[in-house]
Design a protein around this motif. Sequence first.
Motif, PDB file in Angstrom:
ATOM      1  N   ASP A 241      -5.525   9.696   9.533  1.00  0.00           N
ATOM      2  CA  ASP A 241      -4.857   8.658  10.319  1.00  0.00           C
ATOM      3  C   ASP A 241      -5.689   7.404  10.485  1.00  0.00           C
ATOM      4  O   ASP A 241      -5.139   6.307  10.613  1.00  0.00           O
ATOM      5  N   PHE A 242      -7.013   7.529  10.541  1.00  0.00           N
ATOM      6  CA  PHE A 242      -7.852   6.357  10.797  1.00  0.00           C
ATOM      7  C   PHE A 242      -8.531   5.822   9.540  1.00  0.00           C
ATOM      8  O   PHE A 242      -9.360   4.934   9.620  1.00  0.00           O
ATOM      9  N   ALA A 243      -8.202   6.380   8.386  1.00  0.00           N
ATOM     10  CA  ALA A 243      -8.777   5.859   7.139  1.00  0.00           C
ATOM     11  C   ALA A 243      -7.707   5.853   6.037  1.00  0.00           C
ATOM     12  O   ALA A 243      -7.224   4.803   5.637  1.00  0.00           O
ATOM     13  N   LEU A 244      -7.293   7.005   5.556  1.00  0.00           N
ATOM     14  CA  LEU A 244      -6.393   7.074   4.401  1.00  0.00           C
ATOM     15  C   LEU A 244      -5.099   6.289   4.620  1.00  0.00           C
ATOM     16  O   LEU A 244      -4.673   5.516   3.755  1.00  0.00           O
ATOM     17  N   SER A 245      -4.467   6.490   5.769  1.00  0.00           N
ATOM     18  CA  SER A 245      -3.153   5.878   5.978  1.00  0.00           C
ATOM     19  C   SER A 245      -3.226   4.378   6.223  1.00  0.00           C
ATOM     20  O   SER A 245      -2.199   3.698   6.221  1.00  0.00           O
ATOM     21  N   LEU A 246      -4.412   3.834   6.453  1.00  0.00           N
ATOM     22  CA  LEU A 246      -4.544   2.402   6.718  1.00  0.00           C
ATOM     23  C   LEU A 246      -4.752   1.585   5.453  1.00  0.00           C
ATOM     24  O   LEU A 246      -4.658   0.355   5.492  1.00  0.00           O
ATOM     25  N   VAL A 247      -5.067   2.231   4.351  1.00  0.00           N
ATOM     26  CA  VAL A 247      -5.378   1.515   3.111  1.00  0.00           C
ATOM     27  C   VAL A 247      -4.259   1.765   2.103  1.00  0.00           C
ATOM     28  O   VAL A 247      -4.102   2.899   1.633  1.00  0.00           O
ATOM     29  N   PRO A 248      -3.470   0.766   1.763  1.00  0.00           N
ATOM     30  CA  PRO A 248      -2.366   0.961   0.822  1.00  0.00           C
ATOM     31  C   PRO A 248      -2.852   1.487  -0.524  1.00  0.00           C
ATOM     32  O   PRO A 248      -3.795   0.966  -1.107  1.00  0.00           O
ATOM     33  N   GLY A 249      -2.238   2.560  -0.981  1.00  0.00           N
ATOM     34  CA  GLY A 249      -2.571   3.089  -2.304  1.00  0.00           C
ATOM     35  C   GLY A 249      -3.731   4.057  -2.335  1.00  0.00           C
ATOM     36  O   GLY A 249      -4.032   4.630  -3.382  1.00  0.00           O
ATOM     37  N   TRP A 250      -4.414   4.263  -1.211  1.00  0.00           N
ATOM     38  CA  TRP A 250      -5.551   5.206  -1.189  1.00  0.00           C
ATOM     39  C   TRP A 250      -4.994   6.619  -1.036  1.00  0.00           C
ATOM     40  O   TRP A 250      -4.584   7.015   0.039  1.00  0.00           O
ATOM     41  N   LYS A 251      -4.973   7.355  -2.106  1.00  0.00           N
ATOM     42  CA  LYS A 251      -4.450   8.723  -2.107  1.00  0.00           C
ATOM     43  C   LYS A 251      -5.559   9.652  -2.593  1.00  0.00           C
ATOM     44  O   LYS A 251      -5.942   9.628  -3.752  1.00  0.00           O
TER      45      LYS A 251
ATOM     46  N   THR B 226     -10.630  -3.023   8.505  1.00  0.00           N
ATOM     47  CA  THR B 226     -10.536  -4.399   7.996  1.00  0.00           C
ATOM     48  C   THR B 226      -9.292  -4.556   7.130  1.00  0.00           C
ATOM     49  O   THR B 226      -8.562  -5.552   7.238  1.00  0.00           O
ATOM     50  N   VAL B 227      -9.030  -3.584   6.267  1.00  0.00           N
ATOM     51  CA  VAL B 227      -7.834  -3.617   5.431  1.00  0.00           C
ATOM     52  C   VAL B 227      -6.575  -3.572   6.294  1.00  0.00           C
ATOM     53  O   VAL B 227      -5.584  -4.259   6.007  1.00  0.00           O
ATOM     54  N   ALA B 228      -6.590  -2.791   7.374  1.00  0.00           N
ATOM     55  CA  ALA B 228      -5.405  -2.662   8.225  1.00  0.00           C
ATOM     56  C   ALA B 228      -5.002  -4.000   8.828  1.00  0.00           C
ATOM     57  O   ALA B 228      -3.812  -4.260   9.045  1.00  0.00           O
ATOM     58  N   ASP B 229      -5.963  -4.854   9.102  1.00  0.00           N
ATOM     59  CA  ASP B 229      -5.624  -6.186   9.616  1.00  0.00           C
ATOM     60  C   ASP B 229      -5.128  -7.109   8.507  1.00  0.00           C
ATOM     61  O   ASP B 229      -4.185  -7.866   8.688  1.00  0.00           O
TER      62      ASP B 229
ATOM     63  N   ALA C  45      -1.434  -5.613   7.368  1.00  0.00           N
ATOM     64  CA  ALA C  45      -0.736  -4.950   8.472  1.00  0.00           C
ATOM     65  C   ALA C  45       0.672  -4.547   8.091  1.00  0.00           C
ATOM     66  O   ALA C  45       1.220  -3.574   8.613  1.00  0.00           O
ATOM     67  N   ASP C  46       1.293  -5.271   7.138  1.00  0.00           N
ATOM     68  CA  ASP C  46       2.653  -4.933   6.724  1.00  0.00           C
ATOM     69  C   ASP C  46       2.718  -3.541   6.107  1.00  0.00           C
ATOM     70  O   ASP C  46       3.734  -2.845   6.220  1.00  0.00           O
ATOM     71  N   ALA C  47       1.625  -3.117   5.469  1.00  0.00           N
ATOM     72  CA  ALA C  47       1.630  -1.812   4.800  1.00  0.00           C
ATOM     73  C   ALA C  47       1.724  -0.663   5.787  1.00  0.00           C
ATOM     74  O   ALA C  47       2.123   0.441   5.434  1.00  0.00           O
ATOM     75  N   LEU C  48       1.357  -0.908   7.056  1.00  0.00           N
ATOM     76  CA  LEU C  48       1.403   0.162   8.045  1.00  0.00           C
ATOM     77  C   LEU C  48       2.826   0.473   8.485  1.00  0.00           C
ATOM     78  O   LEU C  48       3.100   1.539   9.017  1.00  0.00           O
ATOM     79  N   HIS C  49       3.721  -0.442   8.283  1.00  0.00           N
ATOM     80  CA  HIS C  49       5.059  -0.279   8.833  1.00  0.00           C
ATOM     81  C   HIS C  49       6.136  -0.107   7.768  1.00  0.00           C
ATOM     82  O   HIS C  49       7.298   0.039   8.105  1.00  0.00           O
ATOM     83  N   GLU C  50       5.774  -0.169   6.495  1.00  0.00           N
ATOM     84  CA  GLU C  50       6.769  -0.047   5.442  1.00  0.00           C
ATOM     85  C   GLU C  50       6.491   1.186   4.610  1.00  0.00           C
ATOM     86  O   GLU C  50       5.353   1.485   4.263  1.00  0.00           O
TER      87      GLU C  50
END
Length: 477
Positions: free
Chosen positions: A241-251, A393-396, A399-404
């Motif tokens: 929740d505090f790393a993987l899900s905040l960075v788009p494409g990080w799987k 830093t990426v989450a800021d 930020a659009d990636a967190l909600h789509e």
Amino acid sequence: MSSTTHNTHAAHHEAEGEHHYQPQVLTMPHAQVTQDILRASSTMGRTYKLALALFGGLFIAGFAVFIVRARDGFDTFTSWAYLMATFGFIFTTAMSAPIFSVTQRMVRSHWRRPMGRSAEVLSVAGIVGALMFIPLVLLLPNADNRKTIWMTFPGAPHVYELAALIGIVALGLAILYVSAIPDLAAIRDHGTGWRKSLARRLASSFRGTPREWKGIKAMLMVLGVLYFLFLIGVHTMIASDFALSLVPGWKDAIFPAWHAISGLQSAVACTILVTFLLYKFGGYKDYISVDQFWGASKIMLALSLLWMYFWLSGFMIFWYGRQPVELAVIKLFFAESYRFPWAMAVCLNFAVPFLLLIWNAARKSMIAPTIVSCSILLGTFFDRIRIYVGSFTVADVRADALHELHAGPLLENPPPHLPGTADVFMILGGLGGALFIIMLAIKFFPPISIWEVTEGMLYRRKRRFLKREIMVMGKPD
């Protein structure tokens, strides 16, 4: 009772004419052990008081800076990136430390007896960790229509994250309390002042009957199993929740497991470092020997190798995939933005432990495992900065990636976010608060378990074998 003989096959010939290493065999009376440990744990020297004042001052200063920054709200991730890195460090090290005592008690190792309580008492740092975690959870958006492990669970992720963290803190404190009940009874009977009054309340009914001893050992086993399950689960949730899900494409399916391995490695390192400090400055030299460092360093070497193996297994996916998003993740966390913290983590968490601990002479000492422990803890600190400051830093920036649900991948890396003055104060405040509460705890819970050391004395004897003395150990099961 079966018995095994530890003749010193494990000890190498250090040099011709020198003595073989003999495992420690304590022969002092039970009453003396109780008096020694209670006296050492109740003494507060000038250095201890100065350290307590320093860590308490850092905690107050860090908390004041946190209040000032909290007035601006919790709308941006970057403002709290270093607070998250500090929490991640405390969780990975001190809050994970009880797992060392839990696992070694499960496998019935006897060398760990003088250092098991050192691991358990570190669980009190979870109180500070929980206070730091509450505002961090507020940063996370709900789990609807975004990449997360929670799918569409109601209240996710906030309710489950908080419940899991409170659960791991409560289990750690419960293990410490149950393990310490016989020692608290000793304080009740032989202590003085406020320690005696408080111990009388916490261990009023313990009389040492066979049924009570059986109950304590059963409870420690049950709590230990629950703690192990919770610890792996919380590592998975926090890493996701505090790393993987905040960075788009990080799987990276192995990343949470690697995060947990890092916690196990840091748990051993924390325990060794605290044990060394107790030996050097705590007045417990009669109860701590090379046995504990030798046994723990073997585990630490294995975990250091696993640390690199798990990381390499995850990194191969990105290295061979070479898709644009995978190259972006490599540049962000390894090659460009946060390459310095990553280089420090590899050097301090893998290279230093491996190069030192492959030598038996280094493992069979107090100094080398302690140096390696310091190296691992410092490397883990750099690594938590790399992971969480980079992700926040990426989450800021995105930020659009967190909600789509189908947000675009990360293709451009943000520059590294360096700490400002307020960030430094929050780091020092968090670490100072954890150390402050740990130092308070070791003055009430004896950091050397009286009953486990005394029980171990019943199993060990010195016997003459041919031309030398050997240790004979009896194992009740």
